[in-house]
Scaffold this motif. Structure first.
Motif, PDB file in Angstrom:
ATOM      1  N   SER A  79      -0.906   4.700   4.209  1.00  0.00           N
ATOM      2  CA  SER A  79      -2.115   3.894   4.001  1.00  0.00           C
ATOM      3  C   SER A  79      -2.567   3.165   5.260  1.00  0.00           C
ATOM      4  O   SER A  79      -3.706   2.698   5.328  1.00  0.00           O
ATOM      5  N   ARG A  97      -3.867  -5.613   0.151  1.00  0.00           N
ATOM      6  CA  ARG A  97      -3.655  -4.218  -0.241  1.00  0.00           C
ATOM      7  C   ARG A  97      -4.380  -3.307   0.741  1.00  0.00           C
ATOM      8  O   ARG A  97      -5.584  -3.429   0.914  1.00  0.00           O
ATOM      9  N   ASP A 109      -8.158  -2.979   1.043  1.00  0.00           N
ATOM     10  CA  ASP A 109      -8.762  -2.751  -0.265  1.00  0.00           C
ATOM     11  C   ASP A 109      -9.205  -4.060  -0.903  1.00  0.00           C
ATOM     12  O   ASP A 109     -10.318  -4.227  -1.333  1.00  0.00           O
ATOM     13  N   LYS A 154      -0.249   0.764   6.770  1.00  0.00           N
ATOM     14  CA  LYS A 154       0.546  -0.467   6.878  1.00  0.00           C
ATOM     15  C   LYS A 154       1.325  -0.529   8.190  1.00  0.00           C
ATOM     16  O   LYS A 154       1.345  -1.549   8.866  1.00  0.00           O
ATOM     17  N   GLY A 207       0.837  -1.187   0.000  1.00  0.00           N
ATOM     18  CA  GLY A 207       0.000   0.000   0.000  1.00  0.00           C
ATOM     19  C   GLY A 207       0.873   1.238   0.000  1.00  0.00           C
ATOM     20  O   GLY A 207       2.050   1.185   0.374  1.00  0.00           O
ATOM     21  N   LYS A 263      -5.371   0.579   1.759  1.00  0.00           N
ATOM     22  CA  LYS A 263      -5.539   1.906   1.179  1.00  0.00           C
ATOM     23  C   LYS A 263      -6.445   2.722   2.084  1.00  0.00           C
ATOM     24  O   LYS A 263      -7.549   2.296   2.425  1.00  0.00           O
TER      25      LYS A 263
END
Length: 232
Positions: A47, A217, A224, A49, A43, A219
């Motif tokens: 984001s 992912r 996501d 992470k 990401g 986001k």
């Protein structure tokens, strides 16, 4: 038979207070990672992470939702209990290696065993076995400044796994490495996963993510999507 979930997050959220107002770092994140899986988290910067990694590593607490580690609900644990669970069940690998500069590779590797109060007579043998698994037993007495970047990271992996954790968290583990060393590190991580360890790698490198069994992912604080890859 399905492998047990080492990580199980359910609607995990985290909000930080900033000068400009509340910042929603994570919002309703739910996923599981099972024993034997190699999972990549990718990401853009900001984001969420790092926040997610800190929660998985018991370095931070979710503001809401549930995080189970090896079936243990971590929400109600006192800090001393979280520290013990982290020391026993989790290994960490970082981009910058974080080796103790004036200590040999072998001494660096045994540090988790010292913290976990393993008997002294067991430590060297365990360090030798951990270094042997990353093909560096012959560098047992080498100081970090004599090691290449790839060798330093392999020592860091040996240190992170010497106490046989159930979860290995890797934060950009190949960020400082060349292509050849990156491939070697990913080979080692894949081997560890194949032996039953749950491995989570946070990375910006899509070639690294392609080596994972699944890619998550992140986001804007949300998961996501997850996708299968070609794996190892």
């Amino acid at each position: 038979m399905t492998a047990p979930a080492v990580i199980d997050t359910r609607s995990v959220g985290r909000t930080y207070e900033a000068v400009s107002g509340p910042v929603r770092a994570l919002d309703g994140v739910s996923f599981a990672v099972r024993a034997g899986e190699l999972v990549a988290i990718i990401g853009p910067s900001g984001s969420g992470k790092s926040t997610l990694l800190n929660i998985l590593g018991l370095l931070d607490r979710p503001g809401e939702g549930t995080y189970l580690l090896d079936g243990v609900d971590t929400a109600g644990l006192r800090e001393k209990e979280r520290t013990r669970l982290r020391a026993e069940r989790i290994g960490f690998v970082f981009q910058a290696f974080h080796l103790v500069a004036h200590k040999s590779a072998g001494v660096n590797v045994v540090l988790p065993l010292v913290y976990n109060r393993a008997p002294r007579h067991e430590r060297r043998r365990a360090a030798e076995q951990a270094l042997d698994r990353v093909n560096l037993r012959h560098r047992m007495d080498a100081l970090p400044h004599t090691l290449s970047g790839g060798e330093k990271q392999r020592v860091a992996i040996a240190r992170a796994t010497v106490h046989r954790p159930s979860l290995l968290l890797c934060d950009e583990p190949t960020g400082n490495l060349d292509t050849e060393s990156t491939g070697m590190i990913m080979d080692h991580l894949a081997q560890l996963a194949s032996e039953g360890l749950a491995v989570v790698v946070v990375t910006h490198d899509l070639t690294v993510a392609e080596r994972a069994d699944r890619v998550l992912r992140v986001k804007d604080g949300r998961l996501d999507r997850a996708e299968e890859t070609c794996g190892r």
